[in-house]
Design a protein around this motif. Structure first.
Motif, PDB file in Angstrom:
ATOM      1  N   VAL A 176       0.845  -1.192   0.000  1.00  0.00           N
ATOM      2  CA  VAL A 176       0.000   0.000   0.000  1.00  0.00           C
ATOM      3  C   VAL A 176       0.887   1.252   0.000  1.00  0.00           C
ATOM      4  O   VAL A 176       2.048   1.171   0.408  1.00  0.00           O
ATOM      5  N   PRO A 177       0.361   2.386  -0.491  1.00  0.00           N
ATOM      6  CA  PRO A 177      -0.989   2.560  -1.032  1.00  0.00           C
ATOM      7  C   PRO A 177      -1.114   1.962  -2.424  1.00  0.00           C
ATOM      8  O   PRO A 177      -0.158   1.968  -3.204  1.00  0.00           O
ATOM      9  N   ALA A 178      -2.286   1.451  -2.716  1.00  0.00           N
ATOM     10  CA  ALA A 178      -2.586   0.901  -4.042  1.00  0.00           C
ATOM     11  C   ALA A 178      -3.997   1.318  -4.409  1.00  0.00           C
ATOM     12  O   ALA A 178      -4.859   1.451  -3.534  1.00  0.00           O
ATOM     13  N   PHE A 179      -4.220   1.514  -5.688  1.00  0.00           N
ATOM     14  CA  PHE A 179      -5.519   1.989  -6.160  1.00  0.00           C
ATOM     15  C   PHE A 179      -6.052   1.067  -7.248  1.00  0.00           C
ATOM     16  O   PHE A 179      -5.292   0.614  -8.114  1.00  0.00           O
ATOM     17  N   VAL A 180      -7.344   0.806  -7.193  1.00  0.00           N
ATOM     18  CA  VAL A 180      -8.019   0.023  -8.219  1.00  0.00           C
ATOM     19  C   VAL A 180      -9.088   0.914  -8.832  1.00  0.00           C
ATOM     20  O   VAL A 180      -9.926   1.471  -8.122  1.00  0.00           O
ATOM     21  N   VAL A 181      -9.033   1.053 -10.149  1.00  0.00           N
ATOM     22  CA  VAL A 181      -9.969   1.926 -10.864  1.00  0.00           C
ATOM     23  C   VAL A 181     -11.003   1.080 -11.590  1.00  0.00           C
ATOM     24  O   VAL A 181     -10.676   0.352 -12.527  1.00  0.00           O
ATOM     25  N   ASP A 182     -12.213   1.161 -11.089  1.00  0.00           N
ATOM     26  CA  ASP A 182     -13.393   0.524 -11.669  1.00  0.00           C
ATOM     27  C   ASP A 182     -13.237  -0.994 -11.860  1.00  0.00           C
ATOM     28  O   ASP A 182     -13.820  -1.564 -12.789  1.00  0.00           O
ATOM     29  N   GLY A 183     -12.454  -1.618 -11.010  1.00  0.00           N
ATOM     30  CA  GLY A 183     -12.289  -3.068 -11.077  1.00  0.00           C
ATOM     31  C   GLY A 183     -11.494  -3.550 -12.274  1.00  0.00           C
ATOM     32  O   GLY A 183     -11.382  -4.756 -12.509  1.00  0.00           O
ATOM     33  N   LYS A 184     -10.897  -2.613 -13.027  1.00  0.00           N
ATOM     34  CA  LYS A 184     -10.201  -2.978 -14.266  1.00  0.00           C
ATOM     35  C   LYS A 184      -8.702  -2.720 -14.237  1.00  0.00           C
ATOM     36  O   LYS A 184      -7.937  -3.426 -14.882  1.00  0.00           O
ATOM     37  N   TYR A 185      -8.279  -1.704 -13.497  1.00  0.00           N
ATOM     38  CA  TYR A 185      -6.871  -1.319 -13.511  1.00  0.00           C
ATOM     39  C   TYR A 185      -6.358  -1.068 -12.090  1.00  0.00           C
ATOM     40  O   TYR A 185      -7.086  -0.534 -11.262  1.00  0.00           O
ATOM     41  N   ARG A 186      -5.100  -1.458 -11.851  1.00  0.00           N
ATOM     42  CA  ARG A 186      -4.459  -1.243 -10.553  1.00  0.00           C
ATOM     43  C   ARG A 186      -3.221  -0.378 -10.766  1.00  0.00           C
ATOM     44  O   ARG A 186      -2.455  -0.591 -11.707  1.00  0.00           O
ATOM     45  N   THR A 187      -3.041   0.620  -9.905  1.00  0.00           N
ATOM     46  CA  THR A 187      -1.859   1.476  -9.978  1.00  0.00           C
ATOM     47  C   THR A 187      -1.319   1.698  -8.571  1.00  0.00           C
ATOM     48  O   THR A 187      -2.083   1.820  -7.611  1.00  0.00           O
ATOM     49  N   SER A 188      -0.002   1.736  -8.448  1.00  0.00           N
ATOM     50  CA  SER A 188       0.627   1.935  -7.141  1.00  0.00           C
ATOM     51  C   SER A 188       2.092   2.277  -7.355  1.00  0.00           C
ATOM     52  O   SER A 188       2.626   2.188  -8.468  1.00  0.00           O
ATOM     53  N   GLY A 189       2.750   2.690  -6.274  1.00  0.00           N
ATOM     54  CA  GLY A 189       4.189   2.902  -6.313  1.00  0.00           C
ATOM     55  C   GLY A 189       4.636   4.222  -6.887  1.00  0.00           C
ATOM     56  O   GLY A 189       5.839   4.469  -6.999  1.00  0.00           O
ATOM     57  N   LEU A 190       3.705   5.104  -7.252  1.00  0.00           N
ATOM     58  CA  LEU A 190       4.074   6.419  -7.773  1.00  0.00           C
ATOM     59  C   LEU A 190       4.008   7.450  -6.647  1.00  0.00           C
ATOM     60  O   LEU A 190       3.294   7.276  -5.674  1.00  0.00           O
ATOM     61  N   GLU A 191       4.739   8.533  -6.809  1.00  0.00           N
ATOM     62  CA  GLU A 191       4.836   9.523  -5.742  1.00  0.00           C
ATOM     63  C   GLU A 191       3.910  10.717  -5.978  1.00  0.00           C
ATOM     64  O   GLU A 191       3.763  11.192  -7.110  1.00  0.00           O
ATOM     65  N   GLY A 192       3.299  11.201  -4.907  1.00  0.00           N
ATOM     66  CA  GLY A 192       2.588  12.461  -4.910  1.00  0.00           C
ATOM     67  C   GLY A 192       1.584  12.653  -6.028  1.00  0.00           C
ATOM     68  O   GLY A 192       0.765  11.788  -6.321  1.00  0.00           O
ATOM     69  N   ASP A 193       1.692  13.834  -6.678  1.00  0.00           N
ATOM     70  CA  ASP A 193       0.733  14.188  -7.717  1.00  0.00           C
ATOM     71  C   ASP A 193       0.796  13.244  -8.906  1.00  0.00           C
ATOM     72  O   ASP A 193      -0.187  13.075  -9.619  1.00  0.00           O
ATOM     73  N   LEU A 194       1.966  12.644  -9.141  1.00  0.00           N
ATOM     74  CA  LEU A 194       2.084  11.706 -10.258  1.00  0.00           C
ATOM     75  C   LEU A 194       1.139  10.528 -10.075  1.00  0.00           C
ATOM     76  O   LEU A 194       0.529  10.051 -11.036  1.00  0.00           O
ATOM     77  N   GLN A 195       0.990  10.060  -8.835  1.00  0.00           N
ATOM     78  CA  GLN A 195       0.058   8.961  -8.571  1.00  0.00           C
ATOM     79  C   GLN A 195      -1.376   9.385  -8.866  1.00  0.00           C
ATOM     80  O   GLN A 195      -2.157   8.633  -9.446  1.00  0.00           O
TER      81      GLN A 195
END
Length: 215
Positions: A176-195
């Motif tokens: 964590v932190p990790a984000f899931v967008v609409d059950g289709k895409y996962r994004t994590s590991g980016l810093e600040g505003d880039l995330q």
């Protein structure tokens, strides 16, 4: 130097200056900045795009990202539904924090205590690693401890905690932190505003995909 030559040179310098001043546009790439979830899971209903954040109060990266999330939430589009999901890794302190999140949410006080919990752990270095520490802190913040204990044992909190564990497994959340967008895409590991920019990119991607399906 001739007048028209001087004008051309000054124009080139102006263009170079603008290029240096303009913020670079990040090109978000699959398998680098985000990953597809296979098979895709249910997301937001209707026109809504669901964004899930998996977090842990004691995670320093989650703490550092909080101001960026709060800033993003201020301008979040109405079609985006943001939901926090506490991490349920197999550790007593992680589980305690997760259940506390759901208990305080059930009591209607989580929003006002969210920042205080992060600050207590990361600024004051009180890890809130066991029930005694957590209850002492919550009591200082005016929380009814009897009501908190009852909420911690409630069917609602147990159910939500199990659901958080299932979702983390379903979306292959390993940190964590990790984000899931609409059950289709996962994004994590980016810093600040880039995330947050990556999340915006994926939200737009989902909206486009939904629009194409209607055609």
């Amino acid at each position: 130097m001739k007048k028209h030559t001087l004008i051309r040179v000054l124009s080139l310098f102006a263009l170079l200056f603008l290029a240096l001043e303009a913020p670079a546009q990040t090109k978000f790439e699959e398998e680098v900045h985000y990953f597809s979830i296979i098979p895709a899971q249910p997301g937001g209903e209707g026109e809504k795009v669901q964004v899930l954040e998996f977090f842990w109060y004691a995670c320093p990266h989650c703490y550092n990202l909080e101001p960026h999330i709060n800033k993003w939430l201020e301008k979040k589009p109405d079609n985006v539904e943001f939901v926090r999901i506490p991490a349920m890794f197999k550790r007593a302190d992680v589980v305690l924090h997760a259940k506390t999140f759901y208990a305080l949410t059930l009591m209607g006080v989580e929003d006002e205590l969210n920042a205080a919990l992060f600050d207590e752990i990361h600024v004051r270095k009180n890890k809130l690693a066991d029930s005694a520490q957590m209850e002492a802190f919550l009591a200082q913040k005016g929380v009814d401890i009897d009501a908190y204990r009852k909420a911690m044992k409630s069917f609602a909190v147990q159910t939500q905690s199990r659901r958080a564990e299932v979702l983390a497994s379903r979306f292959d959340i390993r940190g964590v932190p990790a984000f899931v967008v609409d059950g289709k895409y996962r994004t994590s590991g980016l810093e600040g505003d880039l995330q947050m920019q990556a999340i915006d990119y994926l939200v737009d991607k989902v909206v486009t995909e939904k629009s194409l399906k209607k055609q």
